[in-house]
Design an enzyme around this catalytic site. Structure first.
Site, mmCIF file in Angstrom:
data_model
loop_
_atom_site.group_PDB
_atom_site.id
_atom_site.type_symbol
_atom_site.label_atom_id
_atom_site.label_comp_id
_atom_site.label_asym_id
_atom_site.label_seq_id
_atom_site.Cartn_x
_atom_site.Cartn_y
_atom_site.Cartn_z
ATOM 1 N N LYS A 244 2.779 -4.096 6.267
ATOM 2 C CA LYS A 244 3.039 -4.145 4.824
ATOM 3 C C LYS A 244 4.534 -4.014 4.519
ATOM 4 O O LYS A 244 5.059 -4.668 3.605
ATOM 5 C CB LYS A 244 2.239 -3.059 4.109
ATOM 6 C CG LYS A 244 0.744 -3.361 4.033
ATOM 7 C CD LYS A 244 0.494 -4.633 3.248
ATOM 8 C CE LYS A 244 -0.957 -4.961 3.091
ATOM 9 N NZ LYS A 244 -1.176 -6.210 2.318
ATOM 10 N N TYR B 113 -0.723 -0.746 10.278
ATOM 11 C CA TYR B 113 -0.953 -1.378 8.975
ATOM 12 C C TYR B 113 0.277 -1.214 8.088
ATOM 13 O O TYR B 113 0.708 -2.156 7.408
ATOM 14 C CB TYR B 113 -2.172 -0.736 8.316
ATOM 15 C CG TYR B 113 -2.495 -1.262 6.941
ATOM 16 C CD1 TYR B 113 -3.112 -2.504 6.770
ATOM 17 C CD2 TYR B 113 -2.195 -0.512 5.807
ATOM 18 C CE1 TYR B 113 -3.407 -2.983 5.501
ATOM 19 C CE2 TYR B 113 -2.493 -0.977 4.537
ATOM 20 C CZ TYR B 113 -3.098 -2.210 4.387
ATOM 21 O OH TYR B 113 -3.393 -2.687 3.136
ATOM 22 N N SER C 237 0.853 -1.189 0.000
ATOM 23 C CA SER C 237 0.000 0.000 0.000
ATOM 24 C C SER C 237 0.883 1.231 0.000
ATOM 25 O O SER C 237 2.011 1.214 0.511
ATOM 26 C CB SER C 237 -0.894 0.002 1.241
ATOM 27 O OG SER C 237 -1.480 1.273 1.435
ATOM 28 N N SER C 238 0.369 2.315 -0.552
ATOM 29 C CA SER C 238 1.137 3.567 -0.556
ATOM 30 C C SER C 238 1.316 4.137 0.846
ATOM 31 O O SER C 238 2.151 5.029 1.048
ATOM 32 C CB SER C 238 0.459 4.605 -1.451
ATOM 33 O OG SER C 238 -0.869 4.859 -1.008
ATOM 34 N N CYS C 239 0.582 3.616 1.836
ATOM 35 C CA CYS C 239 0.736 4.120 3.206
ATOM 36 C C CYS C 239 2.047 3.664 3.842
ATOM 37 O O CYS C 239 2.372 4.080 4.952
ATOM 38 C CB CYS C 239 -0.442 3.699 4.076
ATOM 39 S SG CYS C 239 -0.415 1.971 4.559
ATOM 40 N N HIS D 66 -12.935 3.364 3.204
ATOM 41 C CA HIS D 66 -12.000 4.383 2.755
ATOM 42 C C HIS D 66 -12.762 5.581 2.200
ATOM 43 O O HIS D 66 -13.981 5.586 2.128
ATOM 44 C CB HIS D 66 -11.050 3.796 1.713
ATOM 45 C CG HIS D 66 -10.040 2.863 2.302
ATOM 46 N ND1 HIS D 66 -10.091 1.498 2.117
ATOM 47 C CD2 HIS D 66 -8.963 3.093 3.091
ATOM 48 C CE1 HIS D 66 -9.073 0.934 2.744
ATOM 49 N NE2 HIS D 66 -8.383 1.874 3.352
#
Length: 331
Positions: free
Chosen positions: A156, A152, A123-125, A195
């Site tokens: 990842k 999270y 994920s881009s997070c 989201h």
């Protein structure tokens, strides 16, 4: 801190056999269902993906036994516990523990059974809260994370590192991809755990149906986000499996962003809501800006095809169909 140590590997340009057994982990979620649809459209005839009732990916023994029995040739690891800003902020243990167990179990089982090609979806997070924009893959591990979703993100990041460790120790051509904010059919429309785009669709639809004179959204609306239709991500997944072999994670997105306020205005237009829109600035904005540098993926010959307004129109039509059928996903 200079980021993850990179060992460059040659790219691959070899189509996957359409007869390969492909395991889509998380096939009933937003991403997994899109990947499944795309693989079937592309002629894959042996796509497998048991639901969580059939195989709990957090159960190590069950996962190892399933791999021993089914023996997939290719794995797309799209399974994850996901949620919006409120869910991440209030249930960090769930997001850290569940995602770590899912990843370690699937990756270990795939390694034990010699799965040749594997794509891990992050994920881009994972990137630092104040990473230079647009965010390049090299920004990984160069600064502090956004506190509202750090659990999270850490899970990842560990998946990326495990894929890199397998490449280093065993030489398998496993890869990782980092999608931007996703939306589309199959999304989660839970009133608290969704989201931003599904939350906006749900909120504006309800306001239109009830004749509410105003809609109140979280935050200031000034934070900037990038959005990618999940069907575009699905095409990128197959493209990467057939065209890329490297340690670096690869960003998947559009390379374009907008403010949350602009996104809300577009959703209101698609839904047909004509009331006023207000903002609750006592609620958090999250990361101030998050847009990905997608030059690496573009150099591999991939680009998105679904414009945001078209994608939102398709998603809203799907949402209304699910509401009418009583089959909307809420979790």
């Amino acid at each position: 801190m200079t980021g993850v140590h990179i060992v460059r590997c040659a790219r691959v340009h070899q189509p996957l056999s359409r007869g390969a057994r492909v395991f889509v982990a998380g096939r009933r979620g937003l991403v997994g269902s899109a990947v499944w649809r795309h693989l079937v459209r592309e002629g894959f005839v042996d796509v497998v993906g048991p639901g969580s009732a059939e195989l709990d990916l957090r159960d190590r023994r069950a996962v190892l036994d399933w791999f021993e029995s089914v023996r997939p040739d290719v794995v797309v690891l799209a399974a994850a516990r996901v949620g919006g800003i409120k869910a991440n902020a209030t249930r960090p243990v769930d997001f850290l523990s569940d995602n770590l167990r899912i990843q370690v179990n699937v990756l270990d089982a795939a390694l034990r059974h010699g799965v040749e090609r594997l794509l891990f979806l992050g994920s881009s997070c994972i990137y630092p809260k104040f990473a230079p924009q647009p965010i390049r893959e090299e920004a990984l591990l160069t600064g502090p994370l956004e506190p509202t979703n750090d659990a999270y993100a850490i899970a990842k990041i560990s998946g990326i590192l495990q894929v890199q460790a397998v490449r280093k120790q065993y030489g398998l051509p496993w890869i990782s991809a980092m999608p931007t904010n996703l939306y589309g059919p199959g999304d989660n429309f839970h009133p608290e755990n969704s989201h931003v785009l599904p939350a906006l669709i749900m909120r504006f639809h309800k306001a239109r149906e009830t004749g509410a004179p105003r809609v109140v959204n979280w935050g200031s609306g000034t934070a900037r986000r990038e959005f990618l239709h999940v069907d575009d991500l699905a095409t990128a997944c197959l493209h990467l499996l057939e065209h890329y072999d490297g340690d670096d994670p690869v960003n998947v997105g559009t390379g374009e962003d907008m403010t949350i306020r602009e996104a809300a205005e577009l959703v209101a237009k698609v839904v047909g809501y004509g009331g006023s829109v207000e903002w609750d600035t006592d609620q958090p904005d999250g990361t101030p800006r998050k847009v990905l540098d997608v030059s690496r993926l573009e150099a591999l010959g991939w680009s998105p095809r679904i414009p945001l307004e078209e994608g939102l129109t398709l998603t809203y039509a799907w949402y209304r169909e699910q509401l009418a059928a009583g089959t909307l996903r809420h979790g």
